[in-house]
Design a protein around this motif. Structure first.
Motif, PDB file in Angstrom:
ATOM      1  N   ARG A 115       0.664  -1.284  -0.044  1.00 40.38           N
ATOM      2  CA  ARG A 115       0.049   0.238   0.082  1.00 40.38           C
ATOM      3  C   ARG A 115       0.426   1.366   0.236  1.00 40.38           C
ATOM      4  NH1 ARG A 115      -4.741   0.508   3.962  1.00 40.38           N
ATOM      5  NH2 ARG A 115      -3.098  -0.024   5.444  1.00 40.38           N
ATOM      6  N   LEU A 116       1.912   1.192   0.407  1.00 41.31           N
ATOM      7  CA  LEU A 116       2.730   2.221   1.218  1.00 41.31           C
ATOM      8  C   LEU A 116       3.496   3.151  -0.479  1.00 41.31           C
ATOM      9  CD1 LEU A 116       4.340   2.187   4.100  1.00 41.31           C
ATOM     10  CD2 LEU A 116       2.916   3.647   3.143  1.00 41.31           C
ATOM     11  N   LYS A 117       4.011   1.954  -0.831  1.00 42.39           N
ATOM     12  CA  LYS A 117       5.083   1.926  -2.596  1.00 42.39           C
ATOM     13  C   LYS A 117       3.378   2.610  -3.358  1.00 42.39           C
ATOM     14  CE  LYS A 117       8.668  -1.803  -2.152  1.00 42.39           C
ATOM     15  NZ  LYS A 117       9.275  -0.384  -1.640  1.00 42.39           N
ATOM     16  N   TYR A 118       2.159   1.660  -3.311  1.00 43.96           N
ATOM     17  CA  TYR A 118       1.458   2.060  -5.245  1.00 43.96           C
ATOM     18  C   TYR A 118       1.223   3.245  -4.080  1.00 43.96           C
ATOM     19  CZ  TYR A 118      -2.490   2.965  -7.418  1.00 43.96           C
ATOM     20  OH  TYR A 118      -3.193   3.275  -8.121  1.00 43.96           O
ATOM     21  N   ALA A 119       1.163   3.784  -3.453  1.00 43.24           N
ATOM     22  CA  ALA A 119       0.159   5.351  -2.255  1.00 43.24           C
ATOM     23  C   ALA A 119       1.258   6.327  -3.371  1.00 43.24           C
ATOM     24  CB  ALA A 119       0.383   5.373  -1.441  1.00 43.24           C
ATOM     25  N   ARG A 120       2.726   6.172  -2.626  1.00 41.96           N
ATOM     26  CA  ARG A 120       3.644   7.246  -3.512  1.00 41.96           C
ATOM     27  C   ARG A 120       3.716   6.973  -4.443  1.00 41.96           C
ATOM     28  NH1 ARG A 120       5.483  10.798  -3.384  1.00 41.96           N
ATOM     29  NH2 ARG A 120       7.349  11.796  -3.206  1.00 41.96           N
ATOM     30  N   ALA A 121       3.663   5.901  -5.627  1.00 44.03           N
ATOM     31  CA  ALA A 121       3.670   5.384  -6.587  1.00 44.03           C
ATOM     32  C   ALA A 121       2.321   6.633  -7.641  1.00 44.03           C
ATOM     33  CB  ALA A 121       3.999   4.751  -7.334  1.00 44.03           C
ATOM     34  N   GLY A 122       1.024   6.049  -6.854  1.00 46.89           N
ATOM     35  CA  GLY A 122      -0.403   6.626  -7.774  1.00 46.89           C
ATOM     36  C   GLY A 122      -0.056   8.119  -6.836  1.00 46.89           C
ATOM     37  N   LYS A 123       0.221   8.998  -6.107  1.00 50.24           N
ATOM     38  CA  LYS A 123       0.178  10.347  -6.303  1.00 50.24           C
ATOM     39  C   LYS A 123       1.573  11.054  -7.149  1.00 50.24           C
ATOM     40  CE  LYS A 123       2.666  11.557  -1.191  1.00 50.24           C
ATOM     41  NZ  LYS A 123       2.905  13.144  -2.246  1.00 50.24           N
ATOM     42  N   ARG A 124       2.421  10.101  -7.504  1.00 49.62           N
ATOM     43  CA  ARG A 124       3.068  11.103  -8.622  1.00 49.62           C
ATOM     44  C   ARG A 124       2.731  11.514 -10.056  1.00 49.62           C
ATOM     45  NH1 ARG A 124       8.271  12.035  -7.951  1.00 49.62           N
ATOM     46  NH2 ARG A 124       8.677  10.973  -5.410  1.00 49.62           N
ATOM     47  N   ASN A 125       3.161  12.698  -9.939  1.00 49.29           N
ATOM     48  CA  ASN A 125       2.882  13.527 -11.243  1.00 49.29           C
ATOM     49  C   ASN A 125       3.828  13.215 -12.624  1.00 49.29           C
ATOM     50  OD1 ASN A 125       1.888  15.030 -12.952  1.00 49.29           O
ATOM     51  ND2 ASN A 125       2.262  17.250 -11.755  1.00 49.29           N
ATOM     52  N   THR A 126       4.734  13.706 -12.019  1.00 48.06           N
ATOM     53  CA  THR A 126       6.711  12.792 -12.683  1.00 48.06           C
ATOM     54  C   THR A 126       7.513  12.344 -11.901  1.00 48.06           C
ATOM     55  OG1 THR A 126       7.560  15.345 -12.658  1.00 48.06           O
ATOM     56  CG2 THR A 126       5.619  15.292 -14.238  1.00 48.06           C
ATOM     57  N   ALA A 127       8.466  12.624 -12.654  1.00 47.83           N
ATOM     58  CA  ALA A 127      10.078  11.815 -11.953  1.00 47.83           C
ATOM     59  C   ALA A 127       9.785  12.389 -11.192  1.00 47.83           C
ATOM     60  CB  ALA A 127      10.678  11.795 -12.964  1.00 47.83           C
ATOM     61  N   THR A 128      10.194  14.037 -10.839  1.00 43.21           N
ATOM     62  CA  THR A 128      10.559  14.606  -9.813  1.00 43.21           C
ATOM     63  C   THR A 128       9.325  15.407  -8.723  1.00 43.21           C
ATOM     64  OG1 THR A 128      10.861  16.370 -10.836  1.00 43.21           O
ATOM     65  CG2 THR A 128      12.819  14.801 -10.864  1.00 43.21           C
ATOM     66  N   THR A 129       8.366  15.554  -9.427  1.00 42.82           N
ATOM     67  CA  THR A 129       7.143  16.007  -8.237  1.00 42.82           C
ATOM     68  C   THR A 129       5.568  15.057  -7.815  1.00 42.82           C
ATOM     69  OG1 THR A 129       5.947  17.157 -10.290  1.00 42.82           O
ATOM     70  CG2 THR A 129       7.902  18.352  -9.807  1.00 42.82           C
ATOM     71  N   ASP A 130       5.296  15.885  -7.227  1.00 39.27           N
ATOM     72  CA  ASP A 130       3.619  15.180  -6.836  1.00 39.27           C
ATOM     73  C   ASP A 130       2.878  15.531  -7.410  1.00 39.27           C
ATOM     74  OD1 ASP A 130       5.226  12.573  -5.837  1.00 39.27           O
ATOM     75  OD2 ASP A 130       5.062  13.484  -3.603  1.00 39.27           O
ATOM     76  N   PHE A 131       1.699  15.176  -7.222  1.00 39.91           N
ATOM     77  CA  PHE A 131       0.438  16.061  -7.770  1.00 39.91           C
ATOM     78  C   PHE A 131       0.191  16.246  -6.048  1.00 39.91           C
ATOM     79  CE2 PHE A 131      -0.993  12.565 -11.299  1.00 39.91           C
ATOM     80  CZ  PHE A 131      -0.975  13.565 -12.237  1.00 39.91           C
TER      81      PHE A 131
END
Length: 226
Positions: A190-206
């Motif tokens: 869950r932690l890994k997916y949540a982190r990946a799922g909220k990522r906008n680009t390789a360097t920024t998050d939504f």
């Protein structure tokens, strides 16, 4: 490096003045001042008056303190019924005290939510300058775009930060005195997916925060060495 903040998010669904078992405004203020985010259910009558007093004091003590009013999308008959719940919160609390709307049963396991409806209610919150904090059993329902689904709009505002809750985080909220630990692989997944799922680009998050809702079962509290 991500920072883990402990005990900064509280879900309290009884009248807020009863927290700590004292039933008074000032002790409630003292307890709640230890937190930064609060999710509450509706209050009526004298309890609503106490609620406004408590929240006004907390905002004076901690101007960044955030208050979310509880709603349930999955159990609503339609979006109009859900909108009515938000309208009650706006009528009950001044805009200075209400920062956002907590949306329970946001996932596709409930009858009403679809991606289009999810996007409609998030957009509705943002139109009222309110943040959305959502809860769903499956994070994929919230963060992923699959097949012909519309792209999620949660966290897409640059001005309003939304939140996604990881339910039963670390401890399962069993109806027992001794709650059970979450399976380690489930926790990491869950932690890994949540982190990946909220990522906008390789360097920024939504513009999304992640919160962990730790269940204590029927125990009054978790021991300090838990």
């Amino acid at each position: 490096m991500a920072q883990l903040l402990r005990n900064n998010l509280l879900f309290y669904y009884a009248n807020l003045s009863t927290i700590g078992g004292i039933g008074s405004v000032m002790p409630a203020i003292g307890i709640l001042s230890k937190f930064d985010y609060l999710v509450i259910k509706p209050h009526v009558g004298a309890a609503l008056t106490d609620l406004i007093d408590i929240l006004t004091a907390l905002k004076a003590i901690k101007p960044a303190f955030k208050v979310y009013g509880y709603t349930n999308l999955g159990d609503a008959a339609n979006t109009a019924a859900w909108d009515a719940l938000v309208n009650v919160w706006q009528a009950d609390l001044p805009a200075t005290l209400l920062d956002g709307i907590f949306i329970d049963r946001f996932g596709f396991d409930a009858p009403l939510p679809t991606r289009d409806i999810q996007n409609t209610v998030i957009t509705s919150c943002h139109a009222e300058n309110l943040s959305a904090m959502v809860s769903a059993p499956d994070l994929i329902d919230v963060l992923a775009t699959i097949g012909t689904q519309a792209t999620p709009v949660i966290g897409r505002s640059t001005l309003i930060r939304d939140s996604v809750i990881l339910n039963n985080f670390f401890y399962n909220n069993d109806n027992s005195v001794t709650p059970s630990l979450e399976i380690k692989e489930d926790l990491f997944g869950r932690l890994k997916y949540a982190r990946a799922g909220k990522r906008n680009t390789a360097t920024t998050d939504f513009n999304i925060s992640l919160g962990g809702n730790t269940g204590a079962g029927t125990a009054a509290q978790l021991s300090s060495d838990a």
